[in-house]
Design an enzyme around this catalytic site. Structure first.
Site, short mmCIF file in Angstrom:
data_model
loop_
_atom_site.label_atom_id
_atom_site.label_comp_id
_atom_site.label_asym_id
_atom_site.label_seq_id
_atom_site.Cartn_x
_atom_site.Cartn_y
_atom_site.Cartn_z
N SER A 263 13.77 15.40 -4.85
CA SER A 263 13.54 16.80 -4.49
C SER A 263 14.74 17.69 -4.79
O SER A 263 14.61 18.91 -4.86
CB SER A 263 13.17 16.93 -3.01
OG SER A 263 14.25 16.56 -2.18
N LYS B 136 18.43 19.79 1.83
CA LYS B 136 17.90 20.91 1.07
C LYS B 136 18.94 22.04 1.04
O LYS B 136 19.91 22.05 1.78
CB LYS B 136 16.61 21.44 1.72
CG LYS B 136 15.44 20.48 1.69
CD LYS B 136 14.92 20.25 0.30
CE LYS B 136 13.70 19.33 0.29
NZ LYS B 136 14.06 17.95 0.60
#
Length: 238
Positions: A159, A197
């Site tokens: 990701s 993230k």
């Protein structure tokens, strides 16, 4: 330190400006870096702009200016051959020897190192603290660490691949409860799910951005997200 993709984009823009005097288009940048969407280029440009490597010239379309080049990278040769791609662009290499990145590897004794806790693979549904194995340690050169407490974390998944963070990498995390806008952080969502993230604050919301266009940005109220640390380095074994 720049990620590989950030460095590749910076050098591509620099080379195109020197050759033509005009910044490349987003489509040209996407093709040169072999990305699947222009959203990845937007994120790379924003990251380079935040770090002071480029700036966008106001009131001019496709106008970028290279402000500086990184000291921590070694540009690879750019041969004017077809093997460099139709744009004449060859990727560059970030300095570093990642061959001894795994826990227990023997480091150069001349380089001072410290041991930090090595956590397991970051995974949805698991707070970071639950991943800790008290017997697992990771040797890190002291020059790579900032002030405060640090821990190492094994990355699982792709990701954050466009930020240069790959499956199996070892992330060095500085423990903290807050981070600047745009920083890559370990975020705990709803006291249950830990994820790595990029942090974006948007008004009264917090966005957790992936660095892969196949994943969606997730947006939460601030009270649902807690910062558990920020990324300060990556180790990789080839």
């Amino acid at each position: 330190m720049l990620t590989r993709k950030q460095h590749e984009l910076l050098m591509f823009v620099k080379q195109r400006l020197e050759a033509t005097g005009v910044s490349p288009s987003f489509d040209e940048m996407k093709e040169a870096l072999n990305l699947r969407s222009k959203s990845g280029i937007h994120r790379l440009i924003t990251a380079l702009e935040e770090r002071g490597f480029i700036r966008r010239l106001p009131h001019r379309a496709r106008a970028l200016e290279v402000m500086k080049l990184p000291d921590s990278v070694v540009p690879a040769a750019t041969p004017a051959t077809a093997s460099a791609g139709e744009n004449g662009f060859s990727p560059n290499v970030i300095k570093g020897d990642f061959r001894k990145a795994l826990a227990g590897a023997t480091h150069n004794p001349a380089v001072p190192a410290v041991q930090i806790p090595l956590y397991g693979k970051i995974a949805a549904g698991t707070p970071v603290e639950a991943l800790r194995d008290p017997t697992a340690q990771f040797d890190v050169p002291t020059a790579l660490l900032s002030k405060g407490e640090h821990y190492a974390l094994t990355i699982e998944g792709d990701s954050m691949i466009e930020a240069g963070i790959n499956d199996g990498d070892i992330a060095i995390i500085q423990r903290c409860e807050g981070a600047d806008n745009g920083a890559i952080v370990v975020a705990l969502v709803d006291e249950q799910e830990a994820t790595l993230k990029r942090l974006r604050r948007r008004g009264n919301s917090v966005a957790l951005e992936p660095a892969n266009p196949t994943y969606e940005t997730r947006i939460f109220p601030p009270d649902r997200v807690k910062v558990q640390g920020k990324l300060v380095g990556i180790f990789r074994r080839y």
